[in-house]
Write an enzyme that holds these catalytic residues in place. Sequence first.
Site, PDB file in Angstrom:
ATOM      1  N   TRP A  61       1.447  -1.263  -0.129  1.00 34.53           N
ATOM      2  CA  TRP A  61      -0.273   0.023  -0.094  1.00 34.53           C
ATOM      3  C   TRP A  61       0.625   1.366  -0.271  1.00 34.53           C
ATOM      4  CZ3 TRP A  61      -2.210   2.548   4.760  1.00 34.53           C
ATOM      5  CH2 TRP A  61      -1.614   2.572   6.162  1.00 34.53           C
ATOM      6  N   ASP A  62       2.316   0.729   0.510  1.00 42.83           N
ATOM      7  CA  ASP A  62       2.906   2.372   0.271  1.00 42.83           C
ATOM      8  C   ASP A  62       2.759   3.047  -0.894  1.00 42.83           C
ATOM      9  OD1 ASP A  62       4.165   0.163   2.268  1.00 42.83           O
ATOM     10  OD2 ASP A  62       5.601   1.061   1.874  1.00 42.83           O
ATOM     11  N   GLU A  79       1.354  -2.286  12.571  1.00 46.24           N
ATOM     12  CA  GLU A  79       1.394  -3.909  12.588  1.00 46.24           C
ATOM     13  C   GLU A  79       1.649  -5.241  13.550  1.00 46.24           C
ATOM     14  OE1 GLU A  79       4.217  -4.544   9.292  1.00 46.24           O
ATOM     15  OE2 GLU A  79       1.896  -3.863   7.870  1.00 46.24           O
ATOM     16  N   LYS A 121       2.700   0.412  15.989  1.00 42.00           N
ATOM     17  CA  LYS A 121       4.135   0.365  15.261  1.00 42.00           C
ATOM     18  C   LYS A 121       3.507   1.730  14.667  1.00 42.00           C
ATOM     19  CE  LYS A 121       6.079  -2.599  11.963  1.00 42.00           C
ATOM     20  NZ  LYS A 121       6.460  -3.386  10.657  1.00 42.00           N
ATOM     21  N   GLN A 122       2.368   2.582  13.818  1.00 41.26           N
ATOM     22  CA  GLN A 122       2.256   3.171  13.148  1.00 41.26           C
ATOM     23  C   GLN A 122       0.975   3.225  13.114  1.00 41.26           C
ATOM     24  OE1 GLN A 122       3.511  -0.342   9.727  1.00 41.26           O
ATOM     25  NE2 GLN A 122       2.265   1.214   8.753  1.00 41.26           N
TER      26      GLN A 122
HETATM   27  O1  IFM Z   1       3.443  -1.558   4.105  1.00 37.85           O
HETATM   28  C1  IFM Z   1       5.011  -1.776   4.930  1.00 37.85           C
HETATM   29  C2  IFM Z   1       3.883  -1.572   6.472  1.00 37.85           C
HETATM   30  O2  IFM Z   1       2.688  -0.606   6.482  1.00 37.85           O
HETATM   31  C3  IFM Z   1       4.913  -1.345   7.157  1.00 37.85           C
HETATM   32  N1  IFM Z   1       5.916  -2.692   7.261  1.00 37.85           N
HETATM   33  C4  IFM Z   1       5.948  -2.232   6.172  1.00 37.85           C
HETATM   34  C5  IFM Z   1       5.490  -2.246   4.660  1.00 37.85           C
HETATM   35  C6  IFM Z   1       6.671  -1.564   3.289  1.00 37.85           C
HETATM   36  O3  IFM Z   1       7.768  -0.565   3.894  1.00 37.85           O
END
Ligand code: IFM
Length: 727
Positions: free
Chosen positions: A331-332, A473, A585-586
């Site tokens: 999704w990046d 995640e 994590k984010q």
């Molecule tokens: O898509 C990301 C995910 O959101 C977090 N881990 C790394 C992936 C790739 O950058």
Amino acid sequence: MAELWTISESSFNPERIRHNETVFTQGNGYLGTRGAFEEFYPDEQRATFVHGVFDDLPVVFTELVNFPDWLEVEIFLDGERFSLADGEILAFERHLDLHTGLLTRTVRWRSPQGRTTWLEFQRFASLANVHLACLQVILTPENYSGGVELRSGLDAGADNLGFKHWDWLGQGFDGQTCWLKLRTHTTEIEAGMATSIAVTADEDIETHVWDVHGHPTLAFNTQVSVGHDVRLEKKASIFTGRDCADPLASARAELAHLPEHAWDELWQAHTRCWKEEWQRCDVLIEGDDEAQLAIRFNLYHLLIAAPRSEERVSIGAKTLSGYGYRGHAFWDTEIFMLPFFTYTRPEIARNLLSYRFHNLPGARDKATTNGFSGAQYPWESAGDGREVTPTWVPNPSDRANMIRIWTGDIEIHISADIVYAVWQYWLVSQDDEFLINRGAEIILETARFWASRLEWNNENRRYELTDVIGPDEYHDHVDNNAYTNHLARWHLRKAHWLGGWLKEQNPQAARQLFNRLGLVEETFSHWQQVADHIYCPLDVETGLIEQFDGYFKRKDVDLAALEPRTESVQNLLGIESANDTQVLKQPDVVMLMYLLPEEIDPAVAQKNYDYYTARTDLTYGSSLGPSIQAIMATRLGSPEQAYENFMRAARADLEDVRGNAGDGIHGASAGGLWQTVVFGFGGLQVNVDGWKLAPKLPKHWKRLAFKFAWRGEEVSIDLGGKEGENT
Ligand code: IFM
């Protein structure tokens, strides 16, 4: 202001060799070559990747293939091999000019036997002709006269971290050109590479052909005296079976029509193209040199990874600059990188979205395999759009044990993320043709997936999504992730709207598409009805959106108490223990508030921003986090937090904050940085009716200027400057 276009290194740093290879990567949207040196060093990861050339292997399923090395030039100075690992480095500089993509290295080197030589290396990957890359070396002895030998060619021994993908099919020489014909082992993609090498010197040059199997090489010998130059010009050409029927013939023909010395001509054409790129994309920041250089560095990396004439490839999470994630796209691309292209290079955004359109068959297979209808996009995608997320990977801290990766099974929000990007692209470009002929099918097929994936909870009279992973995640196998549920609802509503829009715009296309997909009136009203009953959690008393069912019951950890630290909370606590806490994590709920601001009341947004920010691992968690936090901080009036997170994203690769920049550029962070500047500080907001600005520049910024394309017109924004139109 040349320095605000230049990334420099002022000493030879063997311990940072991989990091700098990533930073100094060059490319042109077709190929990417890491910034390795022409000569060889331990620990290097020299690599060239070409978009779309994947080959299969165990565990990670498929990866971008490392092409034969075109950089190698071995230099012998009166019998001594040039190497910075020996002798003495009297001067060293390396510069990447972001404005032109030129990489220059100058070295003054004293050999172990005391011969001092001035060497200058330059190279670029042509943006005017993406199948060409050029390199030159100029060397000048300072205190000796003697023999110089230069050896250079193509090396088919290139592997991917020890794994060989190439089958050798042939090699040969035409005068001062040597060539290789290869094929990837399992995907059977043919490649043709050729290189022509010209050496000039005052004295006669003897040329030797070394027809070594897999490594055709030309060796040049000449005599040189103090203060006189020897110059080598090398042009390399790459074609694959994805581009043409006979890649070797194309590679050879490409060089055959060029003069022996073509550097100047190729350079002029190349720089003209870069000039045009920057005219459309540059962002000007006055009052903050670090930010200015960082935004250009990050945009440079997006631009060199962007497929300009291909619609069957995407940009991997690590662009074309390293082995990280093996070239797979996440999704990046759609959520983090695509907005930069949508707003400045819509043709590229269209190509990237078309990649998802062409890969609908893979997404349909995934849905069917999982027992659902429609199309379910893979979490990780490569050549053909099937799911390529590794199921197990070795545990980095205990390689004897494997870790189960669940994202490919249950991180399902990606289907809505892709649709979000299609919608944004259409909103900004008004490319109806794309929406009708490609976007619609993406939106409707993935809507069918959601309608079949959502689960009716009879007791609570609502639709739910259980057993998922949200953007955060650190927590897997959760129920009712707010981000995923909201995005699925938004998606179904958009699909419902699209049904009506299509019928109005182009009844014939609508009829054909609906027939082909088996969609009837009731399907659309069912989607609307499902959307209205999706559970989207909000605690009215606290104003908090619970990230997933039971999140608030998890252990609350004071992140400040874990300082000082140099690694992520997950590394520090372990996977299971981190999962038991509320640490993120984010951004997850904050991500939701960023993408769908109209769905969240501003007072609720503030409360959730405060709650989740305190629990997000922004320093060492995901590189996707800081830019989103920065934008939301700008919107919610926390300028210090906004700038702090902006700089975190700005430094992600330049300073190798997470220690993994050697694996490649964090493409999402690069795209997020542009969004922070334009949507955050610049305050650009768009909706169906148009765009508006609500700028909030960091206090010390004197000026911010950028451009974007709005429905075919170029819009220039100039904020804060004395002459600025939009101050
Ligand atoms: O898509 C990301 C995910 O959101 C977090 N881990 C790394 C992936 C790739 O950058």
